[in-house]
Design a protein around this motif. Structure first.
Motif, PDB file in Angstrom:
ATOM      1  N   UNK A 168     -90.602 -15.750 -32.084  1.00 62.56           N
ATOM      2  CA  UNK A 168     -91.919 -15.856 -31.442  1.00 62.56           C
ATOM      3  C   UNK A 168     -92.787 -16.910 -32.124  1.00 62.56           C
ATOM      4  N   UNK A 169     -93.801 -17.357 -31.419  1.00 63.83           N
ATOM      5  CA  UNK A 169     -94.751 -18.305 -31.992  1.00 63.83           C
ATOM      6  C   UNK A 169     -95.572 -17.628 -33.085  1.00 63.83           C
ATOM      7  N   UNK A 170     -96.117 -18.427 -33.978  1.00 64.28           N
ATOM      8  CA  UNK A 170     -96.930 -17.896 -35.082  1.00 64.28           C
ATOM      9  C   UNK A 170     -98.168 -17.195 -34.531  1.00 64.28           C
ATOM     10  N   UNK A 171     -98.520 -16.075 -35.141  1.00 62.06           N
ATOM     11  CA  UNK A 171     -99.720 -15.326 -34.766  1.00 62.06           C
ATOM     12  C   UNK A 171    -100.681 -15.281 -35.955  1.00 62.06           C
ATOM     13  N   UNK A 172    -101.968 -15.409 -35.655  1.00 63.31           N
ATOM     14  CA  UNK A 172    -103.024 -15.232 -36.641  1.00 63.31           C
ATOM     15  C   UNK A 172    -103.850 -14.030 -36.204  1.00 63.31           C
TER      16      UNK A 172
ATOM     17  N   UNK B 194     -92.147 -16.621 -37.455  1.00 64.15           N
ATOM     18  CA  UNK B 194     -91.026 -15.959 -36.826  1.00 64.15           C
ATOM     19  C   UNK B 194     -91.388 -14.507 -36.580  1.00 64.15           C
ATOM     20  N   UNK B 195     -90.494 -13.591 -36.925  1.00 68.89           N
ATOM     21  CA  UNK B 195     -90.749 -12.169 -36.714  1.00 68.89           C
ATOM     22  C   UNK B 195     -91.466 -11.514 -37.893  1.00 68.89           C
ATOM     23  N   UNK B 196     -91.681 -12.245 -38.968  1.00 69.99           N
ATOM     24  CA  UNK B 196     -92.151 -11.616 -40.202  1.00 69.99           C
ATOM     25  C   UNK B 196     -93.571 -12.023 -40.577  1.00 69.99           C
ATOM     26  N   UNK B 197     -94.140 -11.234 -41.473  1.00 62.46           N
ATOM     27  CA  UNK B 197     -95.459 -11.540 -42.022  1.00 62.46           C
ATOM     28  C   UNK B 197     -95.294 -12.611 -43.093  1.00 62.46           C
TER      29      UNK B 197
ATOM     30  N   UNK C 293     -96.281  -9.259 -47.068  1.00 67.50           N
ATOM     31  CA  UNK C 293     -95.544 -10.492 -46.815  1.00 67.50           C
ATOM     32  C   UNK C 293     -94.047 -10.256 -46.962  1.00 67.50           C
ATOM     33  N   UNK C 294     -93.276 -10.810 -46.042  1.00 70.17           N
ATOM     34  CA  UNK C 294     -91.826 -10.676 -46.062  1.00 70.17           C
ATOM     35  C   UNK C 294     -91.294  -9.570 -45.184  1.00 70.17           C
ATOM     36  N   UNK C 295     -92.135  -8.597 -44.809  1.00 68.64           N
ATOM     37  CA  UNK C 295     -91.691  -7.535 -43.906  1.00 68.64           C
ATOM     38  C   UNK C 295     -91.844  -8.003 -42.454  1.00 68.64           C
ATOM     39  N   UNK C 296     -91.166  -7.310 -41.547  1.00 65.88           N
ATOM     40  CA  UNK C 296     -91.360  -7.593 -40.133  1.00 65.88           C
ATOM     41  C   UNK C 296     -92.811  -7.308 -39.739  1.00 65.88           C
ATOM     42  N   UNK C 297     -93.324  -8.104 -38.824  1.00 62.14           N
ATOM     43  CA  UNK C 297     -94.685  -7.896 -38.319  1.00 62.14           C
ATOM     44  C   UNK C 297     -94.647  -6.816 -37.246  1.00 62.14           C
ATOM     45  N   UNK C 298     -94.376  -5.588 -37.694  1.00 64.04           N
ATOM     46  CA  UNK C 298     -94.389  -4.402 -36.839  1.00 64.04           C
ATOM     47  C   UNK C 298     -95.705  -3.688 -37.124  1.00 64.04           C
ATOM     48  N   UNK C 299     -96.617  -3.704 -36.156  1.00 62.18           N
ATOM     49  CA  UNK C 299     -98.000  -3.299 -36.397  1.00 62.18           C
ATOM     50  C   UNK C 299     -98.499  -2.427 -35.255  1.00 62.18           C
TER      51      UNK C 299
ATOM     52  N   UNK D  58     -97.379  -4.147 -31.891  1.00 61.29           N
ATOM     53  CA  UNK D  58     -96.672  -5.410 -32.103  1.00 61.29           C
ATOM     54  C   UNK D  58     -95.350  -5.101 -32.789  1.00 61.29           C
ATOM     55  N   UNK D  59     -94.278  -5.728 -32.303  1.00 60.97           N
ATOM     56  CA  UNK D  59     -92.977  -5.605 -32.953  1.00 60.97           C
ATOM     57  C   UNK D  59     -92.431  -7.000 -33.220  1.00 60.97           C
ATOM     58  N   UNK D  60     -92.158  -7.295 -34.474  1.00 60.40           N
ATOM     59  CA  UNK D  60     -91.610  -8.592 -34.826  1.00 60.40           C
ATOM     60  C   UNK D  60     -92.481  -9.749 -34.375  1.00 60.40           C
ATOM     61  N   UNK D  61     -93.804  -9.598 -34.520  1.00 61.09           N
ATOM     62  CA  UNK D  61     -94.799 -10.623 -34.174  1.00 61.09           C
ATOM     63  C   UNK D  61     -94.932 -10.866 -32.674  1.00 61.09           C
ATOM     64  N   UNK D  62     -94.313 -10.017 -31.864  1.00 65.89           N
ATOM     65  CA  UNK D  62     -94.480 -10.088 -30.410  1.00 65.89           C
ATOM     66  C   UNK D  62     -95.371  -8.938 -29.965  1.00 65.89           C
TER      67      UNK D  62
END
Length: 427
Positions: free
Chosen positions: A30-34, A58-61, A387-393, A414-418
């Motif tokens: 996925x594209x970068x998220x802020x 990517x998918x991570x923080x 940082x380093x974990x999946x962006x599952x939020x 959010x799963x994996x920055x999506x």
């Protein structure tokens, strides 16, 4: 002869090409998220961090910290996600899921539901049911699950792979494939028993068969092993127990292969067999004694509580387990329909049950994040926002430490920055 040889070579090449074409590949990153966060719950300390930012790669923080610092480091093309009015937590984890089975609660006993599903529902239809339930689970904010049986031969393995390839939406999955059971654990008349039961269980008698069952599940793509230590084949029948030598053989072989073992153990005799066999988690353990809980703590065995369908929680079980220092991981055991609830909402009803048993909100959250990730062996991937974990939020409006019920209806997933769901975008 030359013509036959050429034809064989061509057919082989076509066969290999076909395999290559259907090989599952992960979707593009996925594209970068802020993300601008009103506050983040640091689940390890139980403290809120206000005015935070999260940058994904990517998918991570990639970075998490004060909003002004993170914002300054974000690339210009990062997609902004405004959660400045929300409380953010790691994605939730269910360590005891059954998305490939379903029935109306109260109409049949559990064993009848299993047999009915195997004999009256095609593998294709079960796969579609699993995909639907997986989406509902993810929509509710559950971003990782352990599927512990009742999936046919390899339905959970296929669901895991389809999710990983981006074919269907769903949580991250660890699959156990077929449950391993002892002879007589599930009753059917002998003329049909082998054919039917093998679609759902691996029945073993003796250590050699027990070890072979582990390897068969591994060959079918399983990530972990589920054993049934005690089972009542039908109401009023004598309980069947897996012999300790079989359970121990399963655990020894699984651990050699890098696989953890989850044990269905309800009564105290079964709990002791599971402890002595050296399993990694015990599911249920309704009346475990203080001595058994102490053994679980000393051996690092997790308790997975599974209370969704109990009208009254088991007496003081979790209170005693917490006092002993047993690690508790959230697991719903959700398999039946509760009127008006999606499978995800039904799963998160477990949070209320844990509260009913006296578990403080921060410990409920830890059981659904940090502890669950540790049980799965995924502490380096999920379970906390760092940082380093999946962006599952997940995110809610309010304070889940004061009102754990907020997590039964999250507004952002959010799963994996999506982004899966974002109700805050409507405000």
């Amino acid at each position: 002869m030359q013509t036959i040889s050429t034809l064989f070579t061509l057919l082989l090449a076509l066969s290999l090409s076909s395999v290559a074409q259907v090989r599952l590949q992960p979707p593009p990153p996925p594209t970068a998220k802020l993300i601008k966060a009103g506050r983040i719950l640091e689940v390890r300390t139980g403290k809120y961090l206000p005015d935070q930012g999260i940058l994904t790669d990517g998918e991570k923080i990639k970075e998490i910290g004060a909003w002004t610092d993170v914002q300054a480091h974000a690339p210009k093309d990062a997609v902004m996600v405004d959660l400045s009015q929300a409380t953010l937590l790691p994605g939730l984890i269910d360590c005891h899921a059954h998305p490939l089975i379903s029935a109306e609660l109260g109409r049949m006993e559990a064993w009848q539901i299993v047999i009915s599903t195997v004999t009256q529902t095609s593998a294709s239809l079960r796969a579609l049911m699993g995909a639907r339930n997986a989406k509902e689970i993810l929509d509710a904010g559950i971003t990782s699950v352990r599927i512990l049986g009742h999936s046919g031969v390899d339905g959970d393995v296929a669901l895991r792979d389809a999710i990983n390839a981006g074919w269907v939406p769903g949580p991250r999955v660890q699959a156990a494939a077929r449950k391993i059971v002892t002879v007589g654990a599930v009753y059917l008349q002998s003329a049909v028993s082998p054919q039917v039961l093998r679609q759902e269980f691996l029945t073993v008698s003796g250590p050699a068969e027990a070890r072979a069952a582990v390897r068969e599940n591994l060959a079918n793509g399983a990530d972990l092993i589920k054993i049934v230590v005690d089972s009542e084949p039908a109401r009023g029948w004598k309980t069947r127990y897996m012999p300790i030598e079989d359970a121990r053989a399963i655990v020894e072989d699984a651990h050699k292969l890098g696989m953890k073992v989850a044990a269905h153990a309800q009564d105290n005799s079964a709990v002791q067999i599971a402890i002595d066999a050296g399993v990694d988690s015990i599911e249920h353990a309704w009346t475990a004694t203080d001595e058994q809980l102490k053994q679980m703590k000393d051996r690092g065995i997790f308790l997975v509580a599974t209370d969704v369908f109990f009208t009254a929680p088991p007496k003081d079980r979790l209170q005693r387990a917490m006092k002993m220092g047993v690690k508790i991981a959230m697991g719903s055991d959700a398999w039946a329909l509760i009127s008006g609830k999606t499978r995800g909402e039904e799963t998160l009803f477990e949070l209320k049950k844990l509260q009913d048993e006296g578990m403080p909100s921060i410990d409920i959250i830890r059981s659904s994040t940090l502890n669950a990730a540790e049980l799965m062996g995924w502490s380096d991937r999920v379970g906390e926002l760092t940082a380093g974990r999946f962006a599952d939020i997940v995110a809610v409006q309010g304070d889940p430490l004061q009102d754990i019920a907020l997590l039964q209806h999250v507004q952002f997933v959010m799963k994996g920055a999506t982004v899966v769901r974002n109700e805050f975008a409507r405000n």
